[in-house]
Design a protein around this motif. Structure first.
Motif, PDB file in Angstrom:
ATOM      1  N   UNK A  50       0.983  -1.168   0.026  1.00 24.58           N
ATOM      2  CA  UNK A  50      -0.269   0.088   0.114  1.00 24.58           C
ATOM      3  C   UNK A  50       0.602   1.308  -0.069  1.00 24.58           C
ATOM      4  N   UNK A  51       1.975   1.345   0.245  1.00 25.35           N
ATOM      5  CA  UNK A  51       2.729   2.098   0.164  1.00 25.35           C
ATOM      6  C   UNK A  51       4.618   2.122  -0.609  1.00 25.35           C
ATOM      7  N   UNK A  52       4.829   3.142  -1.143  1.00 23.63           N
ATOM      8  CA  UNK A  52       5.656   3.031  -2.165  1.00 23.63           C
ATOM      9  C   UNK A  52       6.845   3.884  -1.560  1.00 23.63           C
TER      10      UNK A  52
ATOM     11  N   UNK B  51       7.115  -9.043  -7.038  1.00 25.48           N
ATOM     12  CA  UNK B  51       7.615  -9.046  -6.416  1.00 25.48           C
ATOM     13  C   UNK B  51       7.849  -6.876  -7.273  1.00 25.48           C
ATOM     14  N   UNK B  52       7.236  -7.265  -8.575  1.00 28.04           N
ATOM     15  CA  UNK B  52       6.591  -5.625  -9.100  1.00 28.04           C
ATOM     16  C   UNK B  52       5.706  -5.736  -8.186  1.00 28.04           C
ATOM     17  N   UNK B  53       4.589  -5.773  -7.562  1.00 25.03           N
ATOM     18  CA  UNK B  53       3.608  -5.551  -7.000  1.00 25.03           C
ATOM     19  C   UNK B  53       4.432  -4.805  -5.231  1.00 25.03           C
TER      20      UNK B  53
ATOM     21  N   UNK C  64      12.582  -4.396  -8.625  1.00 25.23           N
ATOM     22  CA  UNK C  64      12.280  -4.800 -10.943  1.00 25.23           C
ATOM     23  C   UNK C  64      13.011  -6.046 -11.021  1.00 25.23           C
ATOM     24  N   UNK C  65      12.646  -6.851 -11.775  1.00 22.39           N
ATOM     25  CA  UNK C  65      13.007  -7.798 -11.998  1.00 22.39           C
ATOM     26  C   UNK C  65      13.899  -8.147 -13.179  1.00 22.39           C
TER      27      UNK C  65
ATOM     28  N   UNK D  90      10.972   0.610  -9.778  1.00 20.53           N
ATOM     29  CA  UNK D  90       9.502   0.192  -9.089  1.00 20.53           C
ATOM     30  C   UNK D  90       8.646   0.204  -9.359  1.00 20.53           C
ATOM     31  N   UNK D  91       8.525   1.726  -9.124  1.00 15.20           N
ATOM     32  CA  UNK D  91       6.997   2.290  -9.537  1.00 15.20           C
ATOM     33  C   UNK D  91       6.727   2.398 -10.097  1.00 15.20           C
ATOM     34  N   UNK D  92       7.530   2.478 -11.283  1.00 17.04           N
ATOM     35  CA  UNK D  92       6.721   2.237 -12.880  1.00 17.04           C
ATOM     36  C   UNK D  92       5.799   0.747 -12.942  1.00 17.04           C
TER      37      UNK D  92
END
Length: 225
Positions: free
Chosen positions: A45-47, A148-150, A154-155, A200-202
């Motif tokens: 729920x948080x970046x 991971x993306x959620x 990044x992967x 990561x955010x994108x």
């Protein structure tokens, strides 16, 4: 084929990967096949990230199909400085293969093989790591990539990943050639902190928009309506 003879054109399948689609059409050429990928059901729920670690991670089974030996070799060849580490959180599956991996890394201080972790501890590790490595010989729509993306991580994945436009939304893809993998690892290590966070955010936004449970649920409605 017995089932084709009995059911004719009335066989319907739901597939979660393109690989499954091809296999089903091979055995049941008259069937109807609907491709619906797996969803991700939980998102951070948080970046906000307290602190990023210079750490590449792998979460998954210890099995040769996962190409963990290739991952290790590529990480070594990337020749990153000793601030960087590769941590393999492995679920025991092939004990002989696991022993070979332990032998391979026994004299390397910045590569370690650890027991798997779950829940909040796993989420914390994923969120604070630099990149996730998933180089399976048969990488398709890996739930590990979605997970991971959620969490904004990044992967770097096998280019056969079946997530459309993954590389256009900050996902990193590679062939399974060691030279290309090691170069990708080196390039990723050169990101600034800000670049790592923004990527990561994108990626999180892209996965959230396309693989959330509500979006995937819509694909099932015409089948059962």
């Amino acid at each position: 084929n017995f089932f084709n003879f009995i059911y004719g054109n009335n066989l319907n399948f739901i597939s979660i990967t393109n690989q499954e689609v091809k296999s089903i059409l091979n055995f049941f050429p008259k069937s109807k096949n609907i491709f619906i990928p797996n969803p991700v059901t939980e998102y951070s729920q948080s970046d906000k990230i307290e602190s990023l670690k210079k750490r590449f991670v792998y979460f998954g089974r210890i099995h040769s199909i996962k190409n963990i030996d290739l991952m290790i070799s590529a990480f070594i060849e990337a020749n990153l400085n000793k601030d960087w580490e590769l941590i393999i959180y492995g679920i025991p599956d092939d004990l002989d293969y696991e022993e070979k991996l332990k032998e391979k890394i026994k004299d390397i201080k910045n590569i370690s093989l650890k027991s798997p972790v779950f829940g909040e501890k796993k989420n914390e590790i994923l969120q604070s790591s630099w990149a996730n490595l998933l180089l399976s010989k048969s990488e398709v729509l890996s739930l590990s990539v979605l997970e991971s993306a959620s969490l904004g991580l990044p992967s770097l994945v096998n280019k056969n990943i079946q997530i459309d436009k993954f590389d256009e939304h900050e996902g990193e893809v590679t062939s399974l050639e060691i030279n290309e993998i090691s170069k990708k690892i080196l390039d990723i290590s050169m990101w600034s902190n800000e670049t790592r966070v923004q990527k990561g955010k994108k990626l999180k936004r892209f996965i959230s928009d396309n693989f959330n449970i509500e979006k995937i649920k819509e694909k099932y409605l015409p089948i059962y309506s």
